[in-house]
Every structure is written in C-alpha cells, then in structure tokens.
Design a protein around this motif. Structure first.
Motif, short mmCIF file in Angstrom:
data_model
loop_
_atom_site.label_atom_id
_atom_site.label_comp_id
_atom_site.label_asym_id
_atom_site.label_seq_id
_atom_site.Cartn_x
_atom_site.Cartn_y
_atom_site.Cartn_z
N ASP A 158 0.83 -1.21 0.00
CA ASP A 158 0.00 0.00 0.00
C ASP A 158 0.87 1.26 0.00
O ASP A 158 0.55 2.25 -0.67
CB ASP A 158 -0.92 0.00 1.22
CG ASP A 158 -2.00 -1.07 1.13
OD1 ASP A 158 -2.23 -1.56 0.00
OD2 ASP A 158 -2.58 -1.42 2.17
N SER A 159 1.97 1.23 0.76
CA SER A 159 2.87 2.38 0.80
C SER A 159 3.50 2.64 -0.56
O SER A 159 3.59 3.78 -1.02
CB SER A 159 3.96 2.16 1.85
OG SER A 159 3.40 2.01 3.14
N ALA A 160 3.93 1.56 -1.22
CA ALA A 160 4.52 1.71 -2.55
C ALA A 160 3.51 2.27 -3.54
O ALA A 160 3.81 3.14 -4.36
CB ALA A 160 5.06 0.36 -3.04
N GLU A 161 2.27 1.78 -3.45
CA GLU A 161 1.22 2.27 -4.35
C GLU A 161 0.92 3.74 -4.07
O GLU A 161 0.72 4.54 -5.00
CB GLU A 161 -0.04 1.43 -4.16
CG GLU A 161 -1.18 1.81 -5.10
CD GLU A 161 -2.39 0.91 -4.93
OE1 GLU A 161 -3.42 1.19 -5.55
OE2 GLU A 161 -2.28 -0.08 -4.16
N LEU A 162 0.90 4.11 -2.78
CA LEU A 162 0.64 5.50 -2.42
C LEU A 162 1.75 6.42 -2.91
O LEU A 162 1.49 7.50 -3.45
CB LEU A 162 0.49 5.62 -0.90
CG LEU A 162 0.22 7.02 -0.35
CD1 LEU A 162 -1.08 7.57 -0.92
CD2 LEU A 162 0.15 6.99 1.17
N LEU A 163 3.01 5.98 -2.76
CA LEU A 163 4.13 6.78 -3.23
C LEU A 163 4.09 6.95 -4.75
O LEU A 163 4.39 8.02 -5.28
CB LEU A 163 5.45 6.13 -2.81
CG LEU A 163 5.77 6.17 -1.30
CD1 LEU A 163 7.04 5.39 -1.01
CD2 LEU A 163 5.90 7.61 -0.82
N ALA A 164 3.71 5.88 -5.44
CA ALA A 164 3.60 5.96 -6.90
C ALA A 164 2.51 6.95 -7.30
O ALA A 164 2.67 7.73 -8.25
CB ALA A 164 3.30 4.58 -7.48
N GLU A 165 1.40 6.95 -6.57
CA GLU A 165 0.31 7.88 -6.87
C GLU A 165 0.73 9.32 -6.59
O GLU A 165 0.41 10.24 -7.36
CB GLU A 165 -0.91 7.52 -6.03
CG GLU A 165 -2.13 8.41 -6.27
CD GLU A 165 -2.70 8.28 -7.66
OE1 GLU A 165 -3.52 9.12 -8.05
OE2 GLU A 165 -2.32 7.31 -8.37
N VAL A 166 1.46 9.52 -5.49
CA VAL A 166 1.96 10.87 -5.17
C VAL A 166 2.91 11.36 -6.26
O VAL A 166 2.85 12.51 -6.70
CB VAL A 166 2.68 10.86 -3.80
CG1 VAL A 166 3.42 12.18 -3.57
CG2 VAL A 166 1.67 10.64 -2.68
N ASP A 167 3.79 10.47 -6.74
CA ASP A 167 4.71 10.85 -7.80
C ASP A 167 3.95 11.17 -9.08
O ASP A 167 4.29 12.13 -9.79
CB ASP A 167 5.70 9.71 -8.05
CG ASP A 167 6.75 10.08 -9.07
OD1 ASP A 167 7.59 10.95 -8.78
OD2 ASP A 167 6.74 9.50 -10.18
N ARG A 168 2.92 10.39 -9.38
CA ARG A 168 2.12 10.66 -10.59
C ARG A 168 1.43 12.02 -10.50
O ARG A 168 1.42 12.79 -11.46
CB ARG A 168 1.07 9.56 -10.77
CG ARG A 168 0.29 9.66 -12.08
CD ARG A 168 -0.82 8.62 -12.12
NE ARG A 168 -1.87 8.94 -11.18
CZ ARG A 168 -2.85 9.81 -11.43
NH1 ARG A 168 -2.90 10.46 -12.59
NH2 ARG A 168 -3.78 10.04 -10.53
N LEU A 169 0.88 12.32 -9.33
CA LEU A 169 0.21 13.61 -9.15
C LEU A 169 1.21 14.76 -9.22
O LEU A 169 0.88 15.83 -9.75
CB LEU A 169 -0.52 13.62 -7.80
CG LEU A 169 -1.72 12.67 -7.69
CD1 LEU A 169 -2.30 12.71 -6.29
CD2 LEU A 169 -2.79 13.02 -8.72
N ARG A 170 2.42 14.54 -8.69
CA ARG A 170 3.44 15.59 -8.77
C ARG A 170 3.84 15.86 -10.22
O ARG A 170 3.98 17.01 -10.64
CB ARG A 170 4.67 15.19 -7.95
CG ARG A 170 5.73 16.29 -7.93
CD ARG A 170 6.89 15.97 -7.00
NE ARG A 170 7.64 14.82 -7.47
CZ ARG A 170 7.63 13.64 -6.91
NH1 ARG A 170 6.90 13.43 -5.83
NH2 ARG A 170 8.35 12.65 -7.40
#
Length: 204
Positions: free
Chosen positions: A68-80
């Motif tokens: 879940d943390s990896a998925e969240l970090l990937a989503e944050v990077d995508r939004l950035r």
C-alpha cells in the motif's frame, strides 16, 4: 495445649489413602518435555500452530502495508508529475497570451502610425513653404511618434538601397556608385521594419 492446635503429623496423615493406608507418591517424568502437554498450562501442538498462524498474519499484514505504501508513493509521484505538466502548460499559455497581446498592440500602433503618414507628408509640404511656423509642430509630431517606434529614414547622399527607397528619377553623373541625390517623399521604419520606402532621385 489446646485441642484446636494443628498437629503436623495430622496434616501428613490426611494425605494417607483411606483404603490402602499408604501415602501416594508423585512421579516426576524423566522427559521434561512431557510437561508441555495439552493441559491447561502447557503448550501443545495446537498452541504452536496458533503462534505460527499469528506470525503469518503479521507477516502478511506487513507485506500489505508495504504494498500500500509503494502504491501511495507511486500515486503521489504521478500527481506531482501531473502538477508539473499543468504548471508548464500554464506558463506556456501565459507566454503565448503575452506575446499575442504584444503583437496586437504592435499591429494597432503600426496601423495608427501608417494612418498618420499622410499627415506627416502634409506637414513636410507645409514646412517647405512656412518653415518657421510648421517646423516646431513637425518636430514635435515626429518626436512623439519616435517614442512608439517610428523612425524617419535619412537617405540623402547615402548609397541607394532598394529595400529602403524607390527611385522615381535618375540624374546621370560620373558613372560611379548610385547614391540618393534628393528625397522627394520621406520614408519611415516601424519597430526596425520598413513601414514605407522613401521616394528618391538618384545619381551616379
């Protein structure tokens, strides 16, 4: 001695089997692991299995949290990345809008300057007849137009340049380089570009 006093022998005697008259013996097993039976205070196979299950659940939970943390970090990077692209698009739009606005202002001012050319021609013609009266007015008008990018061409006695002047008459000379002998109508540049070429008489 009081009859209520407790006799140690009586306490030991209470442990004697009423039928055999013998004191029961407590046997300690040779294998201490026998103590780990399935009794209420021991750890049997079922308890060990429960511990293994709990460990597996905890390990699975840790893996799920990590995923879940990896998925969240990937989503944050995508939004950035998306925000950066949006910012770049906005900056490009702002630059295009500013450039377009500047071009529109430049075109409008150029049209105004072009519309004033007949006025300048009339003022120059009047200056020839009345230099003292018209001179100050003509200089003031040209000075104001210079502030917005209009420049009169100074071509007299200069080499003839067909980009800046139109030769409407020619006076033969010594056969040398063609130069501007006389300016018949002034030419002007606007923002560094030829707004109107001059009409000249040339000689060589």
């Amino acid at each position: 001695m009081s009859d209520d006093a407790t006799n140690p022998d009586d306490e030991r005697g209470s442990e004697v089997d009423d039928y055999t008259g013998e004191v029961p013996r407590i046997e300690v097993p040779d294998d201490a692991s026998a103590l780990l039976g399935d009794g209420p205070t021991g750890f049997g196979d079922g308890d060990v299995a429960d511990i293994d299950d709990d460990a597996a659940v905890e390990e699975g939970s840790a893996e799920a949290v990590e995923a879940d943390s990896a998925e969240l970090l990937a989503e944050v990077d995508r939004l950035r990345q998306l925000a950066m692209r949006q910012q770049a698009d906005f900056e490009n739009f702002r630059k295009r809008a500013t450039n377009q606005q500047n071009l529109e202002v430049e075109r409008a001012t150029g049209k105004l300057a072009n519309a004033l050319l007949p006025v300048l021609d009339a003022a120059e013609a009047a200056y020839v007849q009345h230099p003292d009266e018209i001179g100050p007015l003509l200089n003031q008008l040209i000075g104001e137009l210079k502030k917005v990018g209009l420049e009169p061409l100074d071509l007299a006695d200069q080499p003839f340049d067909p980009e800046l002047a139109e030769a409407v008459a020619h006076q033969p000379g010594n056969g040398g380089e063609t130069i501007v002998a006389e300016v018949l109508r002034s030419g002007y540049t606007w923002q560094g570009k030829t707004l109107r070429p001059a009409m000249v008489r040339t000689t060589d």
